[in-house]
Motif scaffolding. Structure first.
Motif, mmCIF file in Angstrom:
data_model
loop_
_atom_site.group_PDB
_atom_site.id
_atom_site.type_symbol
_atom_site.label_atom_id
_atom_site.label_comp_id
_atom_site.label_asym_id
_atom_site.label_seq_id
_atom_site.Cartn_x
_atom_site.Cartn_y
_atom_site.Cartn_z
ATOM 1 N N SER A 48 0.828 -1.213 0.000
ATOM 2 C CA SER A 48 0.000 0.000 0.000
ATOM 3 C C SER A 48 0.863 1.264 0.000
ATOM 4 O O SER A 48 0.557 2.229 -0.699
ATOM 5 C CB SER A 48 -0.931 0.027 1.213
ATOM 6 O OG SER A 48 -1.819 -1.061 1.161
ATOM 7 N N GLU A 49 1.937 1.267 0.780
ATOM 8 C CA GLU A 49 2.845 2.420 0.805
ATOM 9 C C GLU A 49 3.494 2.628 -0.560
ATOM 10 O O GLU A 49 3.627 3.761 -1.025
ATOM 11 C CB GLU A 49 3.926 2.241 1.864
ATOM 12 C CG GLU A 49 3.428 2.342 3.284
ATOM 13 C CD GLU A 49 4.476 1.946 4.308
ATOM 14 O OE1 GLU A 49 4.392 2.479 5.431
ATOM 15 O OE2 GLU A 49 5.359 1.113 4.008
ATOM 16 N N LEU A 50 3.890 1.531 -1.189
ATOM 17 C CA LEU A 50 4.499 1.646 -2.515
ATOM 18 C C LEU A 50 3.497 2.153 -3.539
ATOM 19 O O LEU A 50 3.824 3.013 -4.360
ATOM 20 C CB LEU A 50 5.087 0.300 -2.948
ATOM 21 C CG LEU A 50 6.304 -0.155 -2.153
ATOM 22 C CD1 LEU A 50 6.656 -1.592 -2.514
ATOM 23 C CD2 LEU A 50 7.491 0.768 -2.407
ATOM 24 N N ALA A 53 3.090 5.838 -3.145
ATOM 25 C CA ALA A 53 4.265 6.593 -3.596
ATOM 26 C C ALA A 53 4.260 6.795 -5.108
ATOM 27 O O ALA A 53 4.847 7.750 -5.617
ATOM 28 C CB ALA A 53 5.545 5.869 -3.171
ATOM 29 N N PHE A 54 3.599 5.907 -5.835
ATOM 30 C CA PHE A 54 3.562 5.993 -7.289
ATOM 31 C C PHE A 54 2.212 6.409 -7.824
ATOM 32 O O PHE A 54 2.022 6.456 -9.024
ATOM 33 C CB PHE A 54 3.946 4.634 -7.900
ATOM 34 C CG PHE A 54 5.365 4.273 -7.653
ATOM 35 C CD1 PHE A 54 6.374 4.788 -8.443
ATOM 36 C CD2 PHE A 54 5.701 3.430 -6.619
ATOM 37 C CE1 PHE A 54 7.688 4.464 -8.206
ATOM 38 C CE2 PHE A 54 7.019 3.090 -6.376
ATOM 39 C CZ PHE A 54 8.015 3.615 -7.173
ATOM 40 N N ASP A 55 1.263 6.655 -6.943
ATOM 41 C CA ASP A 55 -0.089 6.985 -7.371
ATOM 42 C C ASP A 55 -0.599 5.912 -8.332
ATOM 43 O O ASP A 55 -1.067 6.203 -9.426
ATOM 44 C CB ASP A 55 -0.135 8.377 -8.004
ATOM 45 C CG ASP A 55 -1.561 8.897 -8.138
ATOM 46 O OD1 ASP A 55 -2.406 8.499 -7.313
ATOM 47 O OD2 ASP A 55 -1.833 9.664 -9.074
ATOM 48 N N MET A 56 -0.426 4.661 -7.910
ATOM 49 C CA MET A 56 -0.848 3.500 -8.703
ATOM 50 C C MET A 56 -1.837 2.676 -7.906
ATOM 51 O O MET A 56 -1.859 2.747 -6.681
ATOM 52 C CB MET A 56 0.345 2.583 -9.011
ATOM 53 C CG MET A 56 1.273 3.038 -10.040
ATOM 54 S SD MET A 56 2.453 1.699 -10.370
ATOM 55 C CE MET A 56 3.545 2.565 -11.459
ATOM 56 N N SER A 57 -2.586 1.884 -8.620
ATOM 57 C CA SER A 57 -3.488 0.946 -7.952
ATOM 58 C C SER A 57 -2.668 -0.174 -7.323
ATOM 59 O O SER A 57 -1.513 -0.405 -7.700
ATOM 60 C CB SER A 57 -4.481 0.361 -8.958
ATOM 61 O OG SER A 57 -3.800 -0.482 -9.871
ATOM 62 N N LEU A 58 -3.276 -0.864 -6.385
ATOM 63 C CA LEU A 58 -2.606 -2.012 -5.767
ATOM 64 C C LEU A 58 -2.326 -3.092 -6.810
ATOM 65 O O LEU A 58 -1.280 -3.746 -6.764
ATOM 66 C CB LEU A 58 -3.453 -2.582 -4.629
ATOM 67 C CG LEU A 58 -3.522 -1.734 -3.363
ATOM 68 C CD1 LEU A 58 -4.509 -2.338 -2.366
ATOM 69 C CD2 LEU A 58 -2.152 -1.600 -2.729
ATOM 70 N N ALA A 59 -3.230 -3.266 -7.753
ATOM 71 C CA ALA A 59 -3.025 -4.276 -8.802
ATOM 72 C C ALA A 59 -1.812 -3.927 -9.666
ATOM 73 O O ALA A 59 -1.002 -4.809 -9.989
ATOM 74 C CB ALA A 59 -4.270 -4.395 -9.670
ATOM 75 N N ALA A 60 -1.661 -2.665 -10.021
ATOM 76 C CA ALA A 60 -0.536 -2.250 -10.866
ATOM 77 C C ALA A 60 0.798 -2.406 -10.140
ATOM 78 O O ALA A 60 1.765 -2.926 -10.710
ATOM 79 C CB ALA A 60 -0.724 -0.805 -11.322
#
Length: 103
Positions: A48-50, A53-60
């Motif tokens: 979730s933190e990662l 940090a990238f403004d990405m979905s958890l799937a991505a």
């Protein structure tokens, strides 16, 4: 040992090391994955933190993490529902040895 046995063992070692090296370089070819490695080098991070940090979905972000896991660059552990990513610095030793040869 016979020459044939030694030759087969050597070829297997070379092929295995090349596969590992290919996986590591492929994983590090992507800038997002290089940034993930940089982030977890200083501190373990949750998925979730990662993702944040990238403004990405958890799937991505999970797809990127799986590539890094397959290359052996990170280890992911689960505590309850939390997935924690930790750098595996030993995996970079084969890359370092390969690069050092060409210095």
């Amino acid at each position: 040992m016979s020459y044939l046995v030694l030759s087969i063992m050597f070829n297997h070692m070379v092929e295995h090391n090349n596969d590992k090296l290919d996986n590591i370089f492929q994983a590090l070819a992507d800038p997002t994955r290089r940034e993930i490695v940089r982030l977890i080098a200083s501190n373990d991070r949750t998925v979730s933190e990662l993702a944040a940090a990238f403004d990405m979905s958890l799937a991505a972000i999970s797809k990127h993490i799986k590539v890094l896991e397959r290359a052996g660059l990170l280890n992911k552990t689960t505590k309850g529902r939390t997935h924690i990513c930790r750098l595996n610095p030993d995996s970079l030793s084969s890359d370092t040895e390969w690069l050092r040869f060409y210095e």
